[in-house]
Design an enzyme around this catalytic site. Structure first.
Site, PDB file in Angstrom:
ATOM      1  N   SER A 152      51.466  50.516  81.951  1.00 55.56           N
ATOM      2  CA  SER A 152      50.492  51.641  81.438  1.00 55.56           C
ATOM      3  C   SER A 152      50.063  52.220  82.792  1.00 55.56           C
ATOM      4  O   SER A 152      49.951  51.501  83.961  1.00 55.56           O
ATOM      5  CB  SER A 152      49.012  51.279  80.758  1.00 55.56           C
ATOM      6  OG  SER A 152      48.242  51.800  80.666  1.00 55.56           O
TER       7      SER A 152
ATOM      8  N   TYR B  29      42.875  44.370  79.857  1.00 53.38           N
ATOM      9  CA  TYR B  29      44.252  45.285  79.664  1.00 53.38           C
ATOM     10  C   TYR B  29      44.933  45.517  80.973  1.00 53.38           C
ATOM     11  O   TYR B  29      46.169  45.567  81.292  1.00 53.38           O
ATOM     12  CB  TYR B  29      43.708  46.438  78.732  1.00 53.38           C
ATOM     13  CG  TYR B  29      44.843  47.590  78.424  1.00 53.38           C
ATOM     14  CD1 TYR B  29      45.692  47.119  77.492  1.00 53.38           C
ATOM     15  CD2 TYR B  29      44.770  48.894  79.213  1.00 53.38           C
ATOM     16  CE1 TYR B  29      46.815  48.082  77.150  1.00 53.38           C
ATOM     17  CE2 TYR B  29      45.894  49.424  78.938  1.00 53.38           C
ATOM     18  CZ  TYR B  29      46.897  49.206  77.752  1.00 53.38           C
ATOM     19  OH  TYR B  29      47.730  50.169  77.518  1.00 53.38           O
TER      20      TYR B  29
HETATM   21  N1  LIG Z   1      48.987  55.511  73.667  1.00 50.15           N
HETATM   22  C1  LIG Z   1      48.431  55.293  74.952  1.00 50.15           C
HETATM   23  O1  LIG Z   1      47.991  56.165  75.431  1.00 50.15           O
HETATM   24  C2  LIG Z   1      49.298  54.221  75.847  1.00 50.15           C
HETATM   25  C3  LIG Z   1      48.984  54.542  77.220  1.00 50.15           C
HETATM   26  C4  LIG Z   1      49.505  53.438  78.136  1.00 50.15           C
HETATM   27  C5  LIG Z   1      50.090  52.498  77.502  1.00 50.15           C
HETATM   28  N2  LIG Z   1      50.429  52.256  76.188  1.00 50.15           N
HETATM   29  C6  LIG Z   1      51.028  51.153  75.677  1.00 50.15           C
HETATM   30  O2  LIG Z   1      52.070  51.694  74.797  1.00 50.15           O
HETATM   31  C7  LIG Z   1      52.399  50.740  73.944  1.00 50.15           C
HETATM   32  C8  LIG Z   1      52.698  51.032  72.382  1.00 50.15           C
HETATM   33  O3  LIG Z   1      51.114  51.446  72.290  1.00 50.15           O
HETATM   34  P1  LIG Z   1      50.869  52.868  71.074  1.00 50.15           P
HETATM   35  O4  LIG Z   1      50.012  53.748  71.957  1.00 50.15           O
HETATM   36  O5  LIG Z   1      52.223  53.402  70.556  1.00 50.15           O
HETATM   37  O6  LIG Z   1      49.877  51.876  70.252  1.00 50.15           O
HETATM   38  P2  LIG Z   1      50.132  51.685  68.555  1.00 50.15           P
HETATM   39  O7  LIG Z   1      50.300  52.867  67.964  1.00 50.15           O
HETATM   40  O8  LIG Z   1      48.643  50.867  68.254  1.00 50.15           O
HETATM   41  O9  LIG Z   1      50.977  50.611  68.277  1.00 50.15           O
HETATM   42  C9  LIG Z   1      50.899  49.246  69.108  1.00 50.15           C
HETATM   43  C10 LIG Z   1      52.305  48.351  68.383  1.00 50.15           C
HETATM   44  O10 LIG Z   1      52.016  47.286  68.850  1.00 50.15           O
HETATM   45  C11 LIG Z   1      52.277  46.345  67.535  1.00 50.15           C
HETATM   46  N3  LIG Z   1      51.464  44.954  67.994  1.00 50.15           N
HETATM   47  C12 LIG Z   1      50.143  44.912  68.169  1.00 50.15           C
HETATM   48  N4  LIG Z   1      49.919  43.842  68.252  1.00 50.15           N
HETATM   49  C13 LIG Z   1      50.815  42.950  67.960  1.00 50.15           C
HETATM   50  C14 LIG Z   1      51.263  41.635  67.916  1.00 50.15           C
HETATM   51  N5  LIG Z   1      50.184  40.676  67.824  1.00 50.15           N
HETATM   52  N6  LIG Z   1      52.320  41.275  67.224  1.00 50.15           N
HETATM   53  C15 LIG Z   1      53.303  41.934  67.375  1.00 50.15           C
HETATM   54  N7  LIG Z   1      53.161  43.156  67.343  1.00 50.15           N
HETATM   55  C16 LIG Z   1      51.906  43.779  67.619  1.00 50.15           C
HETATM   56  C17 LIG Z   1      51.619  46.989  66.442  1.00 50.15           C
HETATM   57  O11 LIG Z   1      52.101  46.404  65.245  1.00 50.15           O
HETATM   58  P3  LIG Z   1      51.208  45.511  64.119  1.00 50.15           P
HETATM   59  O12 LIG Z   1      50.033  45.914  64.452  1.00 50.15           O
HETATM   60  O13 LIG Z   1      52.023  45.973  62.951  1.00 50.15           O
HETATM   61  O14 LIG Z   1      51.656  44.270  64.630  1.00 50.15           O
HETATM   62  C18 LIG Z   1      52.059  48.059  66.768  1.00 50.15           C
HETATM   63  O15 LIG Z   1      53.446  48.570  66.364  1.00 50.15           O
HETATM   64  C19 LIG Z   1      51.473  49.587  74.213  1.00 50.15           C
HETATM   65  O16 LIG Z   1      52.052  48.443  74.971  1.00 50.15           O
HETATM   66  C20 LIG Z   1      50.447  50.200  75.135  1.00 50.15           C
HETATM   67  O17 LIG Z   1      49.748  49.354  75.783  1.00 50.15           O
HETATM   68  C21 LIG Z   1      50.035  53.248  75.394  1.00 50.15           C
END
Ligand SMILES: NC(=O)c1ccc[n+]([C@@H]2O[C@H](COP(=O)([O-])OP(=O)(O)OC[C@H]3O[C@@H](n4cnc5c(N)ncnc54)[C@H](OP(=O)(O)O)[C@@H]3O)[C@@H](O)[C@H]2O)c1
Length: 259
Positions: free
Chosen positions: A139, A152
């Site tokens: 991130s 985080y």
């Molecule tokens: N969106 C942003 O602005 C942003 C920015 C920087 C970095 N990121 C990173 O990008 C990645 C994806 O995030 P996203 O934005 O796509 O968020 P999201 O839509 O909330 O997706 C998060 C995913 O992680 C899974 N997850 C969460 N807790 C889990 C657990 N205990 N065991 C297994 N799976 C788990 C969730 O699945 P379940 O709930 O079904 O388990 C979901 O599929 C993350 O690492 C996040 O930190 C996102």
């Protein structure tokens, strides 16, 4: 590694957001895809919506002990993993005193320790075959310390450094490591963070944000082109070159949401 060498892709956190987009795009391109998350119903709906072959695994990745079992199941179904996408993650946006130590440590296990275990589980086979790709979704918060996100930021900085370190170590082995630094990208996670920040500042929903389809395309292209890193939206690339300035500005201007 070229697309024709990619047979099996393992995506964690594929039940929504960035992971779902990556899994869908790889499946549509004809690759065998293993998808992992806790919400099996969402993984199965994704698998039913694409024509490609998908293996769904429900696992709680906040327990690093589950990592080896996930890889073993994936390998038993589709053979060795060619691309590991360490994407699953969770974010706490809160003043530090409002975070329970247990929740904080859960973030570190899910965002940092389990991805390291998954890398341990796939790497020996990739090294033996002299091909493969490991992608770590870190991130911009791993580059720029952001108030209200101590656990985080710690988890993402740790993952980013481990990822960049491993990339150097594996140079010339045929195994590529790509570190991804998303800024705000429109997903459930981003919308939850913005909703919390909005109470404190009107700037929260005016920050440049990207979309999952563009990010998926950039990541897939980075693997093919053996790029070291992806920073998206591109405007946040400046945070890497001007890190001290970005940290000072972010540290002063980011409001800490109420617990
Ligand atoms: N969106 C942003 O602005 C942003 C920015 C920087 C970095 N990121 C990173 O990008 C990645 C994806 O995030 P996203 O934005 O796509 O968020 P999201 O839509 O909330 O997706 C998060 C995913 O992680 C899974 N997850 C969460 N807790 C889990 C657990 N205990 N065991 C297994 N799976 C788990 C969730 O699945 P379940 O709930 O079904 O388990 C979901 O599929 C993350 O690492 C996040 O930190 C996102």
């Amino acid at each position: 590694m070229t697309n024709s060498h990619v047979r099996h892709v393992l995506v964690t956190g594929a039940s929504s957001g960035i992971g779902e987009a990556l899994a869908r795009d790889y499946a549509r391109a004809g690759h065998r895809v293993t998808v992992v998350a806790r919400r099996l119903d969402r993984l199965e709906a994704l698998a039913a919506s694409v024509t490609g072959t998908m293996k769904c695994i429900s696992a709680d990745l906040s327990d690093p002990a589950n990592a080896e079992g996930v890889v073993a199941q994936a390998v038993a179904t589709f053979g060795p993993v060619d691309v590991l996408l360490n994407n699953a993650g969770a974010q706490i946006v809160s003043p530090f005193e409002g975070v329970s130590p247990d929740d904080g440590e859960m973030t570190l296990r899910l965002n940092l320790l389990t991805p390291l275990r998954l890398m341990h589980a796939v790497l020996p086979s990739m090294q033996a075959r002299r091909e493969g790709a490991i992608v770590n979704i870190a991130s911009v918060a791993g580059l720029v310390p952001t108030p209200g996100m101590a656990h985080y930021c710690a988890s993402k900085a740790g993952l980013a450094f481990a990822s960049e370190s491993l990339r150097g170590e594996l140079r010339g082995t045929g195994v590529v490591v790509v570190t991804v630094y998303p800024g705000p990208v429109d997903t459930a996670m981003m919308r939850a963070a913005v909703a919390k920040m909005k109470a404190e500042t009107t700037l929260a929903d005016r920050m440049p944000a990207g979309d999952v389809d563009t990010l998926s395309k950039l990541i897939r292209s980075a693997i093919t082109r053996k790029q070291s890193r992806v920073i998206y939206p591109h405007v946040y690339g400046a945070t890497r070159w001007f890190a001290p300035m970005a940290a000072a500005i972010t540290g002063r201007l980011t409001p800490v949401p109420k617990a």
